[in-house]
Design an enzyme around this catalytic site. Structure first.
Site, PDB file in Angstrom:
ATOM      1  N   HIS A   1      35.284 -15.974  -4.379  1.00  0.00           N
ATOM      2  CA  HIS A   1      33.904 -15.936  -3.906  1.00  0.00           C
ATOM      3  C   HIS A   1      33.780 -15.110  -2.623  1.00  0.00           C
ATOM      4  O   HIS A   1      32.993 -15.419  -1.728  1.00  0.00           O
ATOM      5  CB  HIS A   1      33.383 -17.359  -3.656  1.00  0.00           C
ATOM      6  CG  HIS A   1      31.922 -17.524  -3.947  1.00  0.00           C
ATOM      7  ND1 HIS A   1      31.444 -18.120  -5.091  1.00  0.00           N
ATOM      8  CD2 HIS A   1      30.810 -17.178  -3.243  1.00  0.00           C
ATOM      9  CE1 HIS A   1      30.134 -18.146  -5.080  1.00  0.00           C
ATOM     10  NE2 HIS A   1      29.715 -17.558  -3.965  1.00  0.00           N
TER      11      HIS A   1
ATOM     12  N   GLY B   1      37.323  -8.379  -1.441  1.00  0.00           N
ATOM     13  CA  GLY B   1      38.122  -7.508  -0.601  1.00  0.00           C
ATOM     14  C   GLY B   1      38.014  -6.032  -0.888  1.00  0.00           C
ATOM     15  O   GLY B   1      38.637  -5.220  -0.197  1.00  0.00           O
TER      16      GLY B   1
END
Length: 407
Positions: A288, A321
């Site tokens: 998430h 990321g």
């Protein structure tokens, strides 16, 4: 001497600033200058100490590429089929909540850019634009709907029926939200929908008058599919998320959704096996964006094992990321079929609305193409684990290094 010197004109317009942005980090810096602190922090921040997000970004930085030389890469094909239909690029726009808080064009901007560039747009249950409006903005492209299970199951399934009727081809069921994560930036900022006028927000307004003018002169900022809420975002999420959702509920959702079904929020191999065994069409390895459980597994670390064990049985998507096209290529090389970008898209949106989203996609697309060419591959099918490996580092080293993206 003066004949050798040239001076460029100051980049004063949004268009020029966007053109000068060469990386997603450049867009992030623009976004931070243009957006009030509470809204920027909502997009930029993560849970608690934000370790999960930093670890995820560090994992991509630790990728080492292994280029193959003397390959013909004059032409590179960056698309293939994902979940039963073609995509032009190996990434799509992730579902993000409260998107019009970042910029008043919100989900409309993302949907229009997705349609033009041939990538899917994912609409969140917590969107600030309706299911039908997004479809009208991206009438011929791929629209995906992301489902949170509310305590009121009938209302949740009403959204599913509307997405199906509007022609959405994929349902992303998010399963890592029994409660809201402790997003401390939001708590400290008193984050609410609509934004509350406090002494801090008034000071923010003085520095960012365009954002506030747009907010106050366009349609009111509310949840498109939820109730009005007088409190903070965290309070709203805890009041609506259903902590009783189980695997049996996934079967129940499957009965109501005949199109592609993907489970988002997988963080262990065992859970990946369990949902694949229940007949889903794909999984998203995701924590998430680091916004739920801090210290959660890094999706990129989990990817090679899941791809090896389950890659022949299901399509594996990945998020969290991703800040560059090289990150996307690395994920594909390590076994992902597709990736989703959330913050990268929001940084573009905050930096310049629809034009900023377009610039974010252009940056990622050019980086994907260039990385593929430098690796010596002409199509995504040629990418494999021989092209990308993880550097080894001492455990904890990445936690002690705060990236520039978090300063």
């Amino acid at each position: 001497m003066t004949g050798l010197l040239g001076f460029s004109a100051p980049r004063l317009t949004t268009r020029r600033r966007l053109a000068a942005a060469l990386t997603i980090e450049d867009l992030r810096r623009l976004a931070r200058r243009r957006t009030p602190r509470a809204a920027f922090d909502y997009a930029d921040g993560a849970a608690e100490e934000e370790l999960s997000l930093r670890r995820a970004r560090q994992a991509f930085r630790d990728i080492e590429f292994h280029p193959m030389i003397l390959r013909d890469v004059a032409t590179v094909r960056t698309g293939w089929d994902v979940l039963g239909a073609p995509v032009a690029l190996p990434f799509g726009i992730a579902p993000t909540g409260f998107t019009r808080l970042m910029h008043t064009e919100g989900e409309r901007a993302g949907a229009r850019v997705a349609g033009r560039t041939g990538i899917p747009f994912s609409l969140s249950t917590l969107a600030t634009t309706s299911i039908e409006t997004v479809k009208s903005e991206n009438p011929h492209g791929r629209n995906w709907f992301q489902l949170y299970m509310w305590k009121d199951r009938d209302r949740s399934m009403a959204l599913v029926r509307r997405a199906l009727a509007a022609g959405y081809d994929t349902l992303l069921v998010t399963v890592d939200v029994p409660v809201a994560g402790a997003r401390l930036r939001d708590t400290r900022n008193g984050m609410s929908i609509p934004p509350a006028l406090t002494w801090r927000t008034v000071l923010d307004a003085a520095a960012r008058p365009r954002w506030w003018f747009d907010l106050l002169t366009t349609e009111p900022l509310t949840f498109a599919e939820g109730d009005q809420w007088p409190g903070t975002v965290a309070e709203y999420l805890d009041s609506t998320f259903d902590p009783t959702v189980t695997f049996e509920d996934l079967d129940w959702i499957r009965q109501h959704w005949p199109n592609k079904l993907v489970v988002k929020g997988i963080q262990t191999l065992a859970d990946a096996r369990a949902v694949v065994g229940r007949g889903v069409d794909g999984i998203v390895l995701s924590n998430h964006g680091g916004r739920q459980l801090d210290r959660a597994p890094v999706p990129l670390d989990l990817l090679p094992t899941v791809a090896r064990e389950l890659g022949r049985d299901t399509e594996i998507l990945l998020d969290t990321g991703i800040m560059s096209g090289a990150d996307i290529v690395a994920a594909i090389a390590l076994g992902a079929r597709f990736t989703l970008v959330g913050r990268a898209y929001l940084y573009g949106l905050m930096a310049g609305g629809e034009a900023g989203v377009q610039r974010a996609v252009e940056i990622l697309s050019s980086q994907v193409t260039r990385t593929m060419k430098l690796l010596g591959v002409s199509c995504l099918e040629e990418l494999s684990a021989r092209h990308a490996t993880r550097l080894h580092r001492v455990a904890g080293a990445s936690d002690n290094h705060h990236s520039s993206s978090q300063q």
